[in-house]
Design a protein around this motif. Structure first.
Motif, PDB file in Angstrom:
ATOM      1  N   THR A 205       0.824  -1.218   0.000  1.00 34.87           N
ATOM      2  CA  THR A 205       0.000   0.000   0.000  1.00 34.87           C
ATOM      3  C   THR A 205       0.850   1.256   0.000  1.00 34.87           C
ATOM      4  OG1 THR A 205      -0.184  -0.124   2.402  1.00 34.87           O
ATOM      5  CG2 THR A 205      -1.982  -1.064   1.110  1.00 34.87           C
ATOM      6  N   ASP A 206       2.055   1.204   0.558  1.00 30.75           N
ATOM      7  CA  ASP A 206       2.897   2.403   0.595  1.00 30.75           C
ATOM      8  C   ASP A 206       3.294   2.836  -0.817  1.00 30.75           C
ATOM      9  OD1 ASP A 206       2.763   2.459   3.360  1.00 30.75           O
ATOM     10  OD2 ASP A 206       4.586   1.262   3.598  1.00 30.75           O
TER      11      ASP A 206
ATOM     12  N   ALA B  40       0.165   4.071  -2.628  1.00 25.64           N
ATOM     13  CA  ALA B  40      -0.239   5.399  -2.148  1.00 25.64           C
ATOM     14  C   ALA B  40       0.645   6.468  -2.751  1.00 25.64           C
ATOM     15  CB  ALA B  40      -0.168   5.444  -0.627  1.00 25.64           C
ATOM     16  N   SER B  41       1.955   6.235  -2.807  1.00 32.49           N
ATOM     17  CA  SER B  41       2.847   7.248  -3.390  1.00 32.49           C
ATOM     18  C   SER B  41       2.626   7.380  -4.892  1.00 32.49           C
ATOM     19  CB  SER B  41       4.305   6.934  -3.073  1.00 32.49           C
ATOM     20  OG  SER B  41       4.670   5.701  -3.646  1.00 32.49           O
TER      21      SER B  41
ATOM     22  N   LEU C 173      -0.272   6.854  -6.504  1.00 32.47           N
ATOM     23  CA  LEU C 173      -1.529   7.583  -6.682  1.00 32.47           C
ATOM     24  C   LEU C 173      -1.372   9.065  -6.370  1.00 32.47           C
ATOM     25  CD1 LEU C 173      -4.048   5.008  -5.184  1.00 32.47           C
ATOM     26  CD2 LEU C 173      -3.939   5.760  -7.570  1.00 32.47           C
ATOM     27  N   SER C 174      -0.643   9.371  -5.309  1.00 30.39           N
ATOM     28  CA  SER C 174      -0.408  10.780  -4.963  1.00 30.39           C
ATOM     29  C   SER C 174       0.397  11.468  -6.051  1.00 30.39           C
ATOM     30  CB  SER C 174       0.341  10.893  -3.637  1.00 30.39           C
ATOM     31  OG  SER C 174      -0.464  10.441  -2.580  1.00 30.39           O
TER      32      SER C 174
ATOM     33  N   GLY D  26      -4.520   8.694  -2.954  1.00 23.97           N
ATOM     34  CA  GLY D  26      -3.173   8.334  -2.516  1.00 23.97           C
ATOM     35  C   GLY D  26      -2.929   8.743  -1.074  1.00 23.97           C
ATOM     36  N   GLY D  27      -3.315   9.961  -0.717  1.00 21.71           N
ATOM     37  CA  GLY D  27      -3.148  10.440   0.662  1.00 21.71           C
ATOM     38  C   GLY D  27      -4.005   9.646   1.636  1.00 21.71           C
TER      39      GLY D  27
ATOM     40  N   LEU E 270      -5.064   6.547   1.225  1.00 23.10           N
ATOM     41  CA  LEU E 270      -4.495   5.201   1.330  1.00 23.10           C
ATOM     42  C   LEU E 270      -3.256   5.206   2.226  1.00 23.10           C
ATOM     43  CD1 LEU E 270      -4.707   2.277   0.415  1.00 23.10           C
ATOM     44  CD2 LEU E 270      -3.364   2.870  -1.606  1.00 23.10           C
ATOM     45  N   SER E 271      -2.456   6.242   2.125  1.00 30.05           N
ATOM     46  CA  SER E 271      -1.286   6.369   2.981  1.00 30.05           C
ATOM     47  C   SER E 271      -1.702   6.504   4.453  1.00 30.05           C
ATOM     48  CB  SER E 271      -0.465   7.582   2.557  1.00 30.05           C
ATOM     49  OG  SER E 271       0.633   7.758   3.407  1.00 30.05           O
ATOM     50  N   HIS E 272      -2.749   7.292   4.708  1.00 35.72           N
ATOM     51  CA  HIS E 272      -3.264   7.461   6.074  1.00 35.72           C
ATOM     52  C   HIS E 272      -3.763   6.130   6.637  1.00 35.72           C
ATOM     53  CE1 HIS E 272      -5.275   9.350   9.458  1.00 35.72           C
ATOM     54  NE2 HIS E 272      -6.362   8.671   9.141  1.00 35.72           N
TER      55      HIS E 272
ATOM     56  N   SER F  29      -2.880   3.167   5.680  1.00 37.04           N
ATOM     57  CA  SER F  29      -1.735   2.283   5.841  1.00 37.04           C
ATOM     58  C   SER F  29      -0.987   2.577   7.148  1.00 37.04           C
ATOM     59  CB  SER F  29      -0.794   2.435   4.649  1.00 37.04           C
ATOM     60  OG  SER F  29       0.366   1.664   4.825  1.00 37.04           O
TER      61      SER F  29
END
Length: 165
Positions: free
Chosen positions: A72-73, A76-77, A79-80, A87-88, A90-92, A94
């Motif tokens: 996911t990291d 997320a990056s 997508l961002s 992306g943000g 998903l990062s949150h 994760s």
């Protein structure tokens, strides 16, 4: 549940004297250690402690292998980087997942380590008790009647002839 129905349930429960309304509880006969003479004693042996610690250790290992999500990291990056707000988010998610997973894994490790510690501490207590009991037996042997024959005074308490009153 409608308010009228709740009021009906309360009044019907109040009418029955033998069974009172009880929320979030067990009747006394179903509670452990509620004074029931046939049970309620806590007994744990070393095998029980070892089994609990072993299961906690297995769960810790399974969580480490199966519950970590590393893909996911990068997603997320990516997508961002492409301008997606997802992306943000998903990062949150994760980061939160990793934090919660870490808490559960810490709890499993704590349980496993505590069971090992408890097992070792109780083994040490058993050795301590055995030593004290055996020293009591040694002490008891010192008070044996073999120091003097039956009906004769013990030589230790014989008056000293050199000493004058």
């Amino acid at each position: 549940m409608a308010w009228d129905e709740w009021e009906q349930l309360k009044s019907s429960a109040a009418e029955r004297d033998s069974a009172k309304m009880q929320l979030n509880g067990l009747p006394p006969e179903d509670r452990p250690n509620a004074g029931n003479p046939s049970g309620g004693f806590l007994k744990v042996d070393q095998q029980d402690l070892a089994a609990i610690g072993n299961e906690a250790f297995k769960l810790y290992n399974r969580l480490w292998k199966e519950a970590r999500v590393t893909s996911t990291d990068s997603a997320a990056s990516d997508l961002s980087g492409q301008g997606f707000a997802l992306g943000g988010a998903l990062s949150h998610v994760s980061l939160r997942w990793d934090k919660q997973l870490g808490s559960v894994m810490d709890a499993c490790a704590l349980i496993s380590n505590h069971m090992d510690f408890t097992q070792n501490a109780h083994a040490g207590d058993e050795i301590f008790i055995e030593r004290h009991v055996s020293s009591i037996q040694t002490l008891d042997a010192g008070f044996d009647d073999d120091w003097a024959k039956a009906g004769k005074p013990n030589e230790i308490y014989k008056p000293d002839p050199k000493k004058k009153d």
